[in-house]
Design a protein around this motif. Structure first.
Motif, PDB file in Angstrom:
ATOM      1  N   PHE A  38       0.837  -1.186   0.000  1.00  0.00           N
ATOM      2  CA  PHE A  38       0.000   0.000   0.000  1.00  0.00           C
ATOM      3  C   PHE A  38       0.883   1.251   0.000  1.00  0.00           C
ATOM      4  CE2 PHE A  38      -2.243   3.275   2.607  1.00  0.00           C
ATOM      5  CZ  PHE A  38      -3.292   3.537   1.730  1.00  0.00           C
ATOM      6  N   ALA A  39       0.521   2.214  -0.842  1.00  0.00           N
ATOM      7  CA  ALA A  39       1.251   3.475  -0.928  1.00  0.00           C
ATOM      8  C   ALA A  39       0.267   4.624  -0.788  1.00  0.00           C
ATOM      9  CB  ALA A  39       2.000   3.578  -2.256  1.00  0.00           C
ATOM     10  N   TYR A  40       0.717   5.694  -0.147  1.00  0.00           N
ATOM     11  CA  TYR A  40      -0.184   6.829   0.053  1.00  0.00           C
ATOM     12  C   TYR A  40       0.634   8.100   0.263  1.00  0.00           C
ATOM     13  CZ  TYR A  40      -3.865   9.820   1.840  1.00  0.00           C
ATOM     14  OH  TYR A  40      -4.755  10.855   2.006  1.00  0.00           O
ATOM     15  N   ARG A  41       0.150   9.177  -0.348  1.00  0.00           N
ATOM     16  CA  ARG A  41       0.726  10.502  -0.135  1.00  0.00           C
ATOM     17  C   ARG A  41      -0.420  11.496   0.046  1.00  0.00           C
ATOM     18  NH1 ARG A  41       5.890  11.383   0.997  1.00  0.00           N
ATOM     19  NH2 ARG A  41       6.261  13.072  -0.489  1.00  0.00           N
ATOM     20  N   TYR A  42      -0.254  12.392   0.998  1.00  0.00           N
ATOM     21  CA  TYR A  42      -1.277  13.420   1.222  1.00  0.00           C
ATOM     22  C   TYR A  42      -1.207  14.482   0.124  1.00  0.00           C
ATOM     23  CZ  TYR A  42      -1.759  11.554   5.977  1.00  0.00           C
ATOM     24  OH  TYR A  42      -1.984  10.754   7.069  1.00  0.00           O
ATOM     25  N   ALA A  43      -2.308  15.228  -0.034  1.00  0.00           N
ATOM     26  CA  ALA A  43      -2.337  16.302  -1.031  1.00  0.00           C
ATOM     27  C   ALA A  43      -2.943  17.582  -0.476  1.00  0.00           C
ATOM     28  CB  ALA A  43      -3.122  15.862  -2.263  1.00  0.00           C
ATOM     29  N   VAL A  44      -4.107  17.474   0.183  1.00  0.00           N
ATOM     30  CA  VAL A  44      -4.780  18.663   0.706  1.00  0.00           C
ATOM     31  C   VAL A  44      -5.463  18.323   2.024  1.00  0.00           C
ATOM     32  CG1 VAL A  44      -5.227  19.630  -1.602  1.00  0.00           C
ATOM     33  CG2 VAL A  44      -6.960  18.193  -0.502  1.00  0.00           C
ATOM     34  N   GLN A  45      -5.770  19.368   2.774  1.00  0.00           N
ATOM     35  CA  GLN A  45      -6.725  19.285   3.869  1.00  0.00           C
ATOM     36  C   GLN A  45      -7.777  20.351   3.613  1.00  0.00           C
ATOM     37  OE1 GLN A  45      -5.468  19.137   7.957  1.00  0.00           O
ATOM     38  NE2 GLN A  45      -3.634  17.965   7.494  1.00  0.00           N
ATOM     39  N   CYS A  46      -9.022  20.051   3.955  1.00  0.00           N
ATOM     40  CA  CYS A  46     -10.075  21.020   3.667  1.00  0.00           C
ATOM     41  C   CYS A  46     -11.085  21.082   4.803  1.00  0.00           C
ATOM     42  CB  CYS A  46     -10.784  20.681   2.357  1.00  0.00           C
ATOM     43  SG  CYS A  46     -11.460  19.012   2.288  1.00  0.00           S
ATOM     44  N   LEU A  47     -11.711  22.244   4.932  1.00  0.00           N
ATOM     45  CA  LEU A  47     -12.745  22.481   5.943  1.00  0.00           C
ATOM     46  C   LEU A  47     -13.900  23.222   5.295  1.00  0.00           C
ATOM     47  CD1 LEU A  47     -10.804  23.977   9.014  1.00  0.00           C
ATOM     48  CD2 LEU A  47     -11.661  21.651   8.808  1.00  0.00           C
ATOM     49  N   SER A  48     -15.101  22.931   5.743  1.00  0.00           N
ATOM     50  CA  SER A  48     -16.214  23.822   5.454  1.00  0.00           C
ATOM     51  C   SER A  48     -16.372  24.720   6.675  1.00  0.00           C
ATOM     52  CB  SER A  48     -17.500  23.038   5.189  1.00  0.00           C
ATOM     53  OG  SER A  48     -17.882  22.287   6.327  1.00  0.00           O
ATOM     54  N   LEU A  49     -16.632  25.989   6.428  1.00  0.00           N
ATOM     55  CA  LEU A  49     -16.790  26.972   7.508  1.00  0.00           C
ATOM     56  C   LEU A  49     -18.143  27.650   7.318  1.00  0.00           C
ATOM     57  CD1 LEU A  49     -13.159  28.416   7.342  1.00  0.00           C
ATOM     58  CD2 LEU A  49     -14.088  26.905   9.120  1.00  0.00           C
ATOM     59  N   GLY A  50     -19.199  26.883   7.569  1.00  0.00           N
ATOM     60  CA  GLY A  50     -20.532  27.360   7.276  1.00  0.00           C
ATOM     61  C   GLY A  50     -20.891  27.068   5.835  1.00  0.00           C
ATOM     62  N   ARG A  51     -21.966  27.693   5.377  1.00  0.00           N
ATOM     63  CA  ARG A  51     -22.480  27.429   4.031  1.00  0.00           C
ATOM     64  C   ARG A  51     -21.764  28.207   2.939  1.00  0.00           C
ATOM     65  NH1 ARG A  51     -24.448  22.962   3.662  1.00  0.00           N
ATOM     66  NH2 ARG A  51     -22.747  22.789   5.149  1.00  0.00           N
ATOM     67  N   ARG A  52     -21.034  29.272   3.314  1.00  0.00           N
ATOM     68  CA  ARG A  52     -20.492  30.156   2.273  1.00  0.00           C
ATOM     69  C   ARG A  52     -18.976  30.313   2.315  1.00  0.00           C
ATOM     70  NH1 ARG A  52     -24.998  32.350   4.381  1.00  0.00           N
ATOM     71  NH2 ARG A  52     -23.811  33.629   5.839  1.00  0.00           N
ATOM     72  N   ASP A  53     -18.331  29.650   3.256  1.00  0.00           N
ATOM     73  CA  ASP A  53     -16.884  29.830   3.382  1.00  0.00           C
ATOM     74  C   ASP A  53     -16.232  28.474   3.608  1.00  0.00           C
ATOM     75  OD1 ASP A  53     -14.310  30.944   3.755  1.00  0.00           O
ATOM     76  OD2 ASP A  53     -15.153  32.696   4.762  1.00  0.00           O
ATOM     77  N   GLY A  54     -14.939  28.416   3.363  1.00  0.00           N
ATOM     78  CA  GLY A  54     -14.212  27.174   3.554  1.00  0.00           C
ATOM     79  C   GLY A  54     -12.716  27.402   3.466  1.00  0.00           C
ATOM     80  N   LEU A  55     -11.975  26.333   3.646  1.00  0.00           N
ATOM     81  CA  LEU A  55     -10.519  26.393   3.587  1.00  0.00           C
ATOM     82  C   LEU A  55     -10.007  25.160   2.870  1.00  0.00           C
ATOM     83  CD1 LEU A  55      -7.684  27.477   4.491  1.00  0.00           C
ATOM     84  CD2 LEU A  55      -7.975  26.105   6.575  1.00  0.00           C
ATOM     85  N   LEU A  56      -9.185  25.387   1.860  1.00  0.00           N
ATOM     86  CA  LEU A  56      -8.461  24.307   1.193  1.00  0.00           C
ATOM     87  C   LEU A  56      -6.984  24.581   1.411  1.00  0.00           C
ATOM     88  CD1 LEU A  56      -8.853  21.792  -0.716  1.00  0.00           C
ATOM     89  CD2 LEU A  56      -8.257  23.338  -2.579  1.00  0.00           C
ATOM     90  N   GLN A  57      -6.342  23.743   2.231  1.00  0.00           N
ATOM     91  CA  GLN A  57      -4.944  23.913   2.601  1.00  0.00           C
ATOM     92  C   GLN A  57      -4.097  22.912   1.822  1.00  0.00           C
ATOM     93  OE1 GLN A  57      -3.033  25.693   5.555  1.00  0.00           O
ATOM     94  NE2 GLN A  57      -1.607  25.068   3.947  1.00  0.00           N
ATOM     95  N   LEU A  58      -3.184  23.394   1.016  1.00  0.00           N
ATOM     96  CA  LEU A  58      -2.273  22.490   0.314  1.00  0.00           C
ATOM     97  C   LEU A  58      -1.236  21.971   1.291  1.00  0.00           C
ATOM     98  CD1 LEU A  58      -1.671  24.227  -3.132  1.00  0.00           C
ATOM     99  CD2 LEU A  58      -3.570  22.771  -2.378  1.00  0.00           C
ATOM    100  N   ILE A  59      -0.897  20.683   1.168  1.00  0.00           N
ATOM    101  CA  ILE A  59       0.054  20.068   2.082  1.00  0.00           C
ATOM    102  C   ILE A  59       1.044  19.218   1.304  1.00  0.00           C
ATOM    103  CG2 ILE A  59      -1.527  20.082   4.044  1.00  0.00           C
ATOM    104  CD1 ILE A  59      -2.208  17.209   3.496  1.00  0.00           C
ATOM    105  N   HIS A  60       2.176  18.935   1.930  1.00  0.00           N
ATOM    106  CA  HIS A  60       3.167  18.031   1.359  1.00  0.00           C
ATOM    107  C   HIS A  60       2.683  16.587   1.514  1.00  0.00           C
ATOM    108  CE1 HIS A  60       6.187  21.184   0.798  1.00  0.00           C
ATOM    109  NE2 HIS A  60       5.886  21.634   2.002  1.00  0.00           N
ATOM    110  N   GLY A  61       3.334  15.694   0.823  1.00  0.00           N
ATOM    111  CA  GLY A  61       2.950  14.290   0.865  1.00  0.00           C
ATOM    112  C   GLY A  61       3.039  13.663   2.225  1.00  0.00           C
TER     113      GLY A  61
END
Length: 354
Positions: free
Chosen positions: A301-324
């Motif tokens: 099995f191999a895996y690398r991370y790419a992003v983390q994300c959050l919803s912040l209510g109905r109209r806002d959010g966060l997409l955080q780029l991350i290293h593997g």
């Protein structure tokens, strides 16, 4: 279809994904008490009173060689290769996929289990906020679940005063830009932020913390998750946190006829590290194991991370780029772009179950 007895315990992100893929080539017995899929990463929406998105398991496994047994596993005998169910049945297997996931961890905090609403009771929390006299609701936990829940509740119930209480920093693992955006959105929504405030007790009037009392009429618990204890009880080798230790092919190091995936497994990937619990890692494990059981791969099995994300209510959010390796990059996408990215990812999860 072969007559090999493959049993999958758990119909979460990992277990259901593995079952539907293995079911293309084998007969699979899926053990889970629920009739509908629990879209766990949307529980904060349920708590806020938004419609639930829970497709029927029968629809998700349609056209596959998957037989769903609505029961709960109560014991496991790896030596005899049997799973014992709350129906009284003892089910034999040749290969077991253990994917019972995790559940709310109370960490022995007095009163927490009695007076707080965990994620598993999101619908009850929604009803309490909808029908109760508005007051103060405290969300315990500064991780992704706590942040999403606090933001969603504050936006959906402006009559309630929302507090988020964290033992450390709220969103402290994000980049400076990411954490800064989270705090700004919480401030805009009127959420009171209490950091470095480890909860030591919960009662009907609120919280006791290392920094004093925090009054609350309602407490929502989003502090941590523990793996299901059945693996340890059955004698599988487990890590200090209770997750089953697996090899590079996701087999139990003590019982190689048992595959362990999702939150139940402690998986260490070279170059990436030990994977954290969550849908982002659980579903790839399920996809991989489905290919293994179908005889389509024998690679580790191999895996690398790419992003983390959050919803912040109905109209806002966060997409955080991350290293593997799950460390932060400086780049973030926020506002509607972040929210739409999170919505697309969440919607894709259900499509990928099959």
């Amino acid at each position: 279809m072969t007559e090999k007895q493959i049993v999958v315990l758990g119909a979460g992100y990992a277990g259901l994904t593995a079952a539907t893929r293995a079911g293309r080539h084998h007969r699979v017995t899926l053990i889970a008490p629920e009739a509908r899929f629990l879209h766990r990463i949307r529980q904060h929406e349920t708590a806020a009173g938004h419609p639930e998105h829970r497709p029927a398991l029968a629809e998700l496994v349609r056209g596959r060689g998957v037989h769903h047994v609505r029961a709960r596993a109560t014991a496991l005998d790896p030596t005899a290769r049997k799973v014992f169910l709350d129906t009284g049945e003892a089910l034999p297997y040749d290969t077991l996929v253990y994917a019972l996931g995790s559940r709310t961890a109370w960490h022995g905090v007095p009163g927490a289990a009695e007076h707080a609403y965990p994620a598993e009771r999101a619908a009850e929390l929604s009803e309490r906020l909808r029908t109760g006299v508005p007051g103060t609701v405290a969300v315990v936990g500064g991780g992704a679940t706590g942040i999403e829940l606090a933001a969603e509740l504050a936006e959906a119930h402006p009559g309630w005063r929302v507090r988020i209480v964290a033992a450390g920093q709220v969103g402290g693992w994000f980049s400076a830009k990411g954490r800064g955006h989270v705090l700004r959105v919480l401030e805009r929504l009127g959420v009171d932020v209490h950091e470095q405030s480890a909860v030591t007790g919960v009662d009907p009037e609120g919280l006791t913390t290392g920094r004093g009392r925090i009054p609350a009429d309602v407490v929502a618990w989003a502090a941590a998750m523990d793996p299901h204890p059945l693996a340890a009880e059955a004698g599988l080798a487990v890590a200090a946190d209770g997750r089953a230790i697996v090899d590079g092919h996701l087999r139990s190091v003590s019982h190689p006829e048992v595959y362990v995936i999702g939150d139940a497994a402690e998986v260490t990937v070279p170059g990436t590290g030990t994977l954290r619990m969550g849908c982002a890692t659980a579903q790839p494990m399920g996809r991989y194991l489905g290919r293994v059981l179908a005889g389509r791969t024998d690679r580790p099995f191999a895996y690398r991370y790419a992003v983390q994300c959050l919803s912040l209510g109905r109209r806002d959010g966060l997409l955080q780029l991350i290293h593997g390796d799950d460390s932060m990059r400086p780049t973030v996408f926020t506002g509607p772009v972040g929210r739409l990215a999170k919505a697309a990812i969440v919607g894709g999860v259900v499509s990928a179950l099959r």
